[in-house]
Enzyme design. Structure first.
Site, PDB file in Angstrom:
ATOM      1  N   ASN A  47      -5.259   4.505   6.155  1.00 40.95           N
ATOM      2  CA  ASN A  47      -4.203   3.502   6.344  1.00 40.95           C
ATOM      3  C   ASN A  47      -4.164   3.006   7.789  1.00 40.95           C
ATOM      4  O   ASN A  47      -3.197   2.367   8.190  1.00 40.95           O
ATOM      5  CB  ASN A  47      -2.845   4.093   5.971  1.00 40.95           C
ATOM      6  CG  ASN A  47      -2.776   4.517   4.521  1.00 40.95           C
ATOM      7  OD1 ASN A  47      -3.342   3.861   3.655  1.00 40.95           O
ATOM      8  ND2 ASN A  47      -2.100   5.625   4.260  1.00 40.95           N
ATOM      9  N   HIS A 133       8.079   4.074  -3.203  1.00 40.01           N
ATOM     10  CA  HIS A 133       7.482   5.315  -2.703  1.00 40.01           C
ATOM     11  C   HIS A 133       8.319   6.551  -3.056  1.00 40.01           C
ATOM     12  O   HIS A 133       9.554   6.488  -3.081  1.00 40.01           O
ATOM     13  CB  HIS A 133       7.379   5.197  -1.180  1.00 40.01           C
ATOM     14  CG  HIS A 133       6.537   6.248  -0.543  1.00 40.01           C
ATOM     15  ND1 HIS A 133       7.073   7.353   0.063  1.00 40.01           N
ATOM     16  CD2 HIS A 133       5.194   6.356  -0.407  1.00 40.01           C
ATOM     17  CE1 HIS A 133       6.095   8.098   0.557  1.00 40.01           C
ATOM     18  NE2 HIS A 133       4.949   7.508   0.291  1.00 40.01           N
ATOM     19  N   GLU A 175       9.924  -1.436  -1.374  1.00 43.78           N
ATOM     20  CA  GLU A 175       8.858  -1.426  -0.375  1.00 43.78           C
ATOM     21  C   GLU A 175       8.545  -2.890  -0.069  1.00 43.78           C
ATOM     22  O   GLU A 175       8.727  -3.754  -0.924  1.00 43.78           O
ATOM     23  CB  GLU A 175       7.601  -0.756  -0.941  1.00 43.78           C
ATOM     24  CG  GLU A 175       7.714   0.741  -1.058  1.00 43.78           C
ATOM     25  CD  GLU A 175       6.404   1.408  -1.510  1.00 43.78           C
ATOM     26  OE1 GLU A 175       5.333   1.034  -1.005  1.00 43.78           O
ATOM     27  OE2 GLU A 175       6.476   2.292  -2.359  1.00 43.78           O
ATOM     28  N   SER A 179       2.610   0.465  -1.945  1.00 41.58           N
ATOM     29  CA  SER A 179       1.583   1.253  -1.270  1.00 41.58           C
ATOM     30  C   SER A 179       0.359   1.561  -2.120  1.00 41.58           C
ATOM     31  O   SER A 179      -0.695   1.860  -1.566  1.00 41.58           O
ATOM     32  CB  SER A 179       2.189   2.544  -0.724  1.00 41.58           C
ATOM     33  OG  SER A 179       2.940   3.190  -1.715  1.00 41.58           O
ATOM     34  N   ASP A 204      11.346  -0.767   3.049  1.00 43.54           N
ATOM     35  CA  ASP A 204      10.382   0.166   3.637  1.00 43.54           C
ATOM     36  C   ASP A 204       9.064  -0.586   3.735  1.00 43.54           C
ATOM     37  O   ASP A 204       8.411  -0.843   2.723  1.00 43.54           O
ATOM     38  CB  ASP A 204      10.264   1.394   2.728  1.00 43.54           C
ATOM     39  CG  ASP A 204       9.174   2.365   3.185  1.00 43.54           C
ATOM     40  OD1 ASP A 204       8.384   2.010   4.081  1.00 43.54           O
ATOM     41  OD2 ASP A 204       9.110   3.477   2.625  1.00 43.54           O
ATOM     42  N   HIS A 207       3.468  -0.334   4.867  1.00 44.55           N
ATOM     43  CA  HIS A 207       2.119  -0.922   4.804  1.00 44.55           C
ATOM     44  C   HIS A 207       2.064  -2.386   5.226  1.00 44.55           C
ATOM     45  O   HIS A 207       1.000  -2.993   5.183  1.00 44.55           O
ATOM     46  CB  HIS A 207       1.559  -0.773   3.391  1.00 44.55           C
ATOM     47  CG  HIS A 207       1.395   0.652   2.988  1.00 44.55           C
ATOM     48  ND1 HIS A 207       0.269   1.384   3.296  1.00 44.55           N
ATOM     49  CD2 HIS A 207       2.236   1.504   2.360  1.00 44.55           C
ATOM     50  CE1 HIS A 207       0.423   2.623   2.839  1.00 44.55           C
ATOM     51  NE2 HIS A 207       1.609   2.720   2.275  1.00 44.55           N
ATOM     52  N   LYS A 236       0.534   4.394   9.789  1.00 47.95           N
ATOM     53  CA  LYS A 236      -0.355   3.444   9.137  1.00 47.95           C
ATOM     54  C   LYS A 236      -0.951   2.508  10.195  1.00 47.95           C
ATOM     55  O   LYS A 236      -1.700   2.977  11.030  1.00 47.95           O
ATOM     56  CB  LYS A 236       0.382   2.761   8.006  1.00 47.95           C
ATOM     57  CG  LYS A 236       0.337   3.683   6.779  1.00 47.95           C
ATOM     58  CD  LYS A 236       1.603   4.089   6.210  1.00 47.95           C
ATOM     59  CE  LYS A 236       1.425   5.264   5.238  1.00 47.95           C
ATOM     60  NZ  LYS A 236       2.660   5.630   4.582  1.00 47.95           N
TER      61      LYS A 236
HETATM   62  C1  LIG Z   1       3.432   6.565   3.975  1.00 46.26           C
HETATM   63  C2  LIG Z   1       4.720   6.086   3.459  1.00 46.26           C
HETATM   64  C3  LIG Z   1       5.908   6.738   3.778  1.00 46.26           C
HETATM   65  C4  LIG Z   1       5.919   8.043   4.492  1.00 46.26           C
HETATM   66  O1  LIG Z   1       5.652   7.889   5.826  1.00 46.26           O
HETATM   67  P1  LIG Z   1       5.161   9.151   6.668  1.00 46.26           P
HETATM   68  O2  LIG Z   1       5.422   8.781   8.063  1.00 46.26           O
HETATM   69  O3  LIG Z   1       3.741   9.321   6.325  1.00 46.26           O
HETATM   70  O4  LIG Z   1       6.001  10.300   6.194  1.00 46.26           O
HETATM   71  C5  LIG Z   1       7.090   6.174   3.363  1.00 46.26           C
HETATM   72  N1  LIG Z   1       7.104   5.035   2.643  1.00 46.26           N
HETATM   73  C6  LIG Z   1       5.983   4.412   2.286  1.00 46.26           C
HETATM   74  C7  LIG Z   1       6.067   3.151   1.496  1.00 46.26           C
HETATM   75  C8  LIG Z   1       4.749   4.923   2.683  1.00 46.26           C
HETATM   76  O5  LIG Z   1       3.633   4.317   2.311  1.00 46.26           O
END
Ligand SMILES: *Cc1c(COP(=O)(O)O)cnc(C)c1O
Length: 389
Positions: A47, A133, A175, A179, A204, A207, A236
């Site tokens: 990522n 997620h 999101e 993801s 969130d 990505h 990421k």
């Molecule tokens: C990777 C991810 C997370 C978690 O993030 P980390 O910092 O790896 O714990 C949360 N939400 C989404 C959409 C993700 O892809």
């Protein structure tokens, strides 16, 4: 032994269903090529979209941070673990993402837990996209608010569920970039529903940040005024580790006071904050990374389609080949591995049953020739040899 027996049974079942997970040991930084368990692979599973995880500026900032602060932060943020590095990063993030204030978390998982738990109350309702997620789902499940999961990106279903619910505040959670399948949330529609219902919209954008938008602000670029809380992660496109939440002064203050995953954990290593500050600068100064990545994405979509591969439509670095069957997905993964290509085989419960897929992620280290090689392997297995899979 009762526990051991039942676990053994569970693990056996997982293996038989082709759902067993395995870890592989990498010995090199994330670049186009990686060495995993002693063998070299062309890597399409990270990522680290902009290729910043091993960037000399980021490494330098990290080392300088260690020289100044040592390694560990020594305490939780409220009890002395908070440093000038944390503060500077929070200010710079707020400025970059165009929000009044930001708060750092040790991971995205914890950021989601903190935001949802601290801001929702029993009399509220949470409406969350079905494909959101796991960290968002878990946080929502642990909230005292009522929980509704609406069909993926389906605002008709969302509106239907809103009508059925009696609540003080509706929280809409999505999101920005999904993801696993790489598609974008229908943010415009969600924003208008949020406005109509006087609700709270939490995005969130793990990505999307760094990758989407002219400035790399992510899928909410230009819409910050309408997105109540933005969650972003550093693991990421920023190439480091940790996360942040951006929002209004009051909501961030509430997180500092009430978010358990913020309060009851050791603050991030200060050097890591320095590294992330360097990454953030690179988002602005090395825009060629984003441009190059977007060219790769467009090329990959066009070529995959013209070869007849059933690739999901995506304008993000996440390119998914939907195979459906878990076993077929694993065979494909193994076949690609034999040819020196590393992709991620994604199976339930990470995706819904019947939606197993090869998750191919592109990053700024890749060249067109890398994509051509991957495409030739994919079309060999998925088109020419399909019957044997
Ligand atoms: C990777 C991810 C997370 C978690 O993030 P980390 O910092 O790896 O714990 C949360 N939400 C989404 C959409 C993700 O892809």
């Amino acid at each position: 032994m009762i526990l051991e027996n039942s676990l053994q049974h569970k693990l056996k079942e997982r293996t038989e269903k082709n759902l067993f997970r395995q870890r592989f040991k990498r010995s090199t930084p994330i670049e186009a090529d990686v060495i995993v368990d002693g063998k070299k692979y062309l890597n399409f599973s990270s990522n680290d979209y902009l290729g910043l995880a091993n960037h000399p500026h980021v490494i330098h900032a990290f080392k300088k941070g260690v020289d100044q602060y040592g390694v560990g932060s020594g305490a939780s943020a409220l009890l002395g673990g908070y440093t000038h590095a944390h503060h500077a990063l929070e200010e710079e993030l707020a400025h970059f993402f165009n929000y009044p204030r930001c708060l750092l978390f040790s991971s995205g998982f914890m950021a989601n837990s903190g935001v949802i738990h601290a801001l929702t109350q029993k009399k509220d309702s949470i409406f969350i996209d079905k494909l959101a997620h796991a960290s968002l789902i878990d946080a929502s499940l642990s909230s005292p608010a009522a929980l509704f999961r609406y069909k993926h990106n389906n605002t008709i279903d969302l509106k239907h569920k809103l009508k059925k619910s009696i609540h003080a505040i509706p929280f809409l959670i999505t999101e920005g970039v999904f993801s696993m399948e790489g598609d974008l949330a229908c943010l415009e529609k969600l924003i208008s529903i949020k406005n109509e219902t006087k609700g709270v919209l939490i995005v969130d954008d793990a990505h999307g940040i760094g990758v989407i938008g002219n400035k790399g602000q992510g899928s909410t670029e230009g819409k910050q005024h309408a997105v109540s809380m933005l969650v972003g992660t550093f693991g990421k496109a920023l190439g480091t580790s940790g996360a942040f939440v951006a929002g209004s002064d009051v909501s961030i203050e509430a997180l500092i006071q009430y978010a358990r995953s913020y309060i009851y954990t050791t603050a991030q290593a200060p050097a890591l904050c320095e590294a992330t500050r360097a990454s953030l600068k690179l988002l602005e100064s090395e825009t060629w990374r984003r441009t190059h990545l977007n060219n790769l994405i467009a090329y990959f979509q066009t070529q995959a389609n013209s070869l007849g591969l059933t690739i999901l439509k995506s304008s993000t670095p996440i390119q998914a080949i939907l195979l459906g069957e878990d076993k077929k997905t694993m065979i494909c993964f193994e076949q690609l591995k034999k040819r020196g290509v590393w992709v991620a085989a994604i199976r339930p419960p990470t995706v819904p049953p019947g939606r197993s897929l090869l998750r191919i992620t592109l990053n700024a280290h890749h060249q067109i020739s890398h994509l051509d090689y991957l495409l030739s392997c994919l079309s060999y297995f998925l088109i020419n040899k399909n019957d044997e899979l």
